[in-house]
Design a protein around this motif. Structure first.
Motif, PDB file in Angstrom:
ATOM      1  N   ASN A  89       0.603  -1.112  -0.054  1.00  0.00           N
ATOM      2  CA  ASN A  89       0.042  -0.080   0.039  1.00  0.00           C
ATOM      3  C   ASN A  89       0.858   1.216  -0.115  1.00  0.00           C
ATOM      4  O   ASN A  89       0.256   2.473   0.069  1.00  0.00           O
ATOM      5  CB  ASN A  89      -0.877  -0.023   1.198  1.00  0.00           C
ATOM      6  N   GLY A  90       2.126   1.049  -0.164  1.00  0.00           N
ATOM      7  CA  GLY A  90       2.951   2.343  -0.200  1.00  0.00           C
ATOM      8  C   GLY A  90       3.631   2.894   0.949  1.00  0.00           C
ATOM      9  O   GLY A  90       4.510   3.805   1.010  1.00  0.00           O
ATOM     10  N   TYR A 109       3.447   6.204  -4.365  1.00  0.00           N
ATOM     11  CA  TYR A 109       2.232   6.831  -4.791  1.00  0.00           C
ATOM     12  C   TYR A 109       1.672   5.857  -5.643  1.00  0.00           C
ATOM     13  O   TYR A 109       0.261   5.690  -5.526  1.00  0.00           O
ATOM     14  CB  TYR A 109       2.290   8.121  -5.452  1.00  0.00           C
ATOM     15  N   ALA A 112       0.233   2.970  -3.467  1.00  0.00           N
ATOM     16  CA  ALA A 112      -0.852   3.350  -2.647  1.00  0.00           C
ATOM     17  C   ALA A 112      -2.011   3.397  -3.663  1.00  0.00           C
ATOM     18  O   ALA A 112      -3.144   2.760  -3.278  1.00  0.00           O
ATOM     19  CB  ALA A 112      -0.813   4.633  -2.057  1.00  0.00           C
ATOM     20  N   ASN A 162      -9.288  -2.380   0.411  1.00  0.00           N
ATOM     21  CA  ASN A 162      -8.020  -2.419   0.465  1.00  0.00           C
ATOM     22  C   ASN A 162      -7.679  -3.542   1.080  1.00  0.00           C
ATOM     23  O   ASN A 162      -7.388  -3.834   2.076  1.00  0.00           O
ATOM     24  CB  ASN A 162      -7.437  -1.267   1.079  1.00  0.00           C
TER      25      ASN A 162
END
Length: 324
Positions: A89-90, A109, A112, A162
């Motif tokens: 997720n970064g 980025y 994410a 997510n």
């Protein structure tokens, strides 16, 4: 001098055990004549380096180093094998980028963005990529099943926004099952999406940077014994993964074009594996996985092997790309 490679594994999500398996495969296949690989276990309660006897050495989070026998060891590159948070997720990658440590994934980025299913869909739609019809919900929103069914129809899929490895996903045939599916999805994430059912052949398409070119790997057809490609199908042998896929030349050409277009539209680098379903020979994009499984049985390594790329070559290429 050999480079020190940190293979990060574990993570903060339901996928941590799968990640540890992937990380160990990377560790075992990295060229030891070229690299000094280290297994770095990242969990909520600890960040540690594991030696061959599983002794633990704490990571210094100030500079992502560790000490052994009074020697401080720093890493030249981080190989990201964390499925889910904080690797996919970064979050971890933004930390590494602040420290100026190269890593094998896309910039934080892009990671994410692609980890967020609804945001990814909103971007690819702008490029004319076909997708399922979606409804988005946040925890606490009023749930109107009649409105949901009017938009996406039945059956439909309920997914955490997510999450990976099909955790929290369900297929609903009735309004009551939609409510149950929403409850299940909320256990994984506070945001969810509900998507229309697409009836057609499902394929998984790996796209990577290989030898300085964007390469679409041989396509895998997914045939699940269950109602859809759920956790059991992915990890417990309840599916067939057929590479190359049994699709027409037209379908193959179309999905290759779309997969490369999606990779570029999302400004990706590193590994990616995306799922598509054909409807009337047109590929519909479902989602992108940017830290795919790396075991010998995982889909992307299978695809690489069909392309004549061994695991050591695949992992070496990722490290070389990280230096760019």
């Amino acid at each position: 001098m050999k480079k020190n490679i940190a293979i990060v594994m574990g993570g903060y999500s339901s996928e941590k055990d799968i990640s540890i398996i992937s990380g160990n495969v990377v560790f075992n296949h990295l060229n030891k004549d070229k690299y000094n690989p280290f297994r770095v276990l990242i969990l909520k309660e600890k960040w540690v380096v594991l030696d061959d006897d599983n002794n633990e050495y704490p990571i210094n989070k100030n500079n992502f180093s560790f000490s052994k026998n009074n020697n401080s060891i720093v890493f030249d590159v981080v190989f990201n094998a964390i499925h889910g948070a904080p690797g996919e997720n970064g979050m971890l990658l933004s930390y590494l980028e602040l420290l100026n440590i190269p890593h094998t994934s896309a910039p934080f980025y892009q990671m994410a963005l692609t980890f967020n299913k609804r945001d990814t869909l909103s971007v690819v739609k702008e490029y004319g990529i076909k997708t399922a019809i979606s409804v988005y919900l946040n925890k606490g929103d009023v749930i109107d099943t009649d409105t949901i069914i009017a938009k996406v129809g039945l059956p439909c899929f309920i997914k955490p926004n997510n999450a990976g490895s099909s955790y929290g996903i369900s297929k609903a045939y009735t309004a009551q099952e939609i409510l149950a599916g929403i409850e299940t999805a909320y256990k994984e994430d506070d945001a969810i999406l509900i998507e229309s059912f697409l009836d057609g052949i499902e394929v998984s398409v790996g796209v990577i940077e290989y030898q300085n070119e964007i390469k679409v790997l041989p396509i895998t057809e997914i045939v699940s014994e269950n109602d859809f490609f759920d956790y059991e199908a992915k990890y417990e042998g309840k599916s067939q993964e057929i590479t190359p896929a049994r699709i027409s030349e037209t379908q193959k050409n179309r999905v290759e074009v779309v997969a490369k277009k999606v990779y570029k539209a999302l400004n990706m680098s590193g590994f990616s594996r995306s799922e598509y379903i054909f409807v009337n020979d047109e590929p519909h994009f479902l989602e992108m996985n940017t830290v795919p499984g790396m075991t010998e049985e995982s889909i992307l390594p299978q695809q690489a092997q069909k392309a004549g790329i061994s695991l050591p070559e695949l992992f070496d290429n990722a490290i070389l790309n990280a230096y760019k």
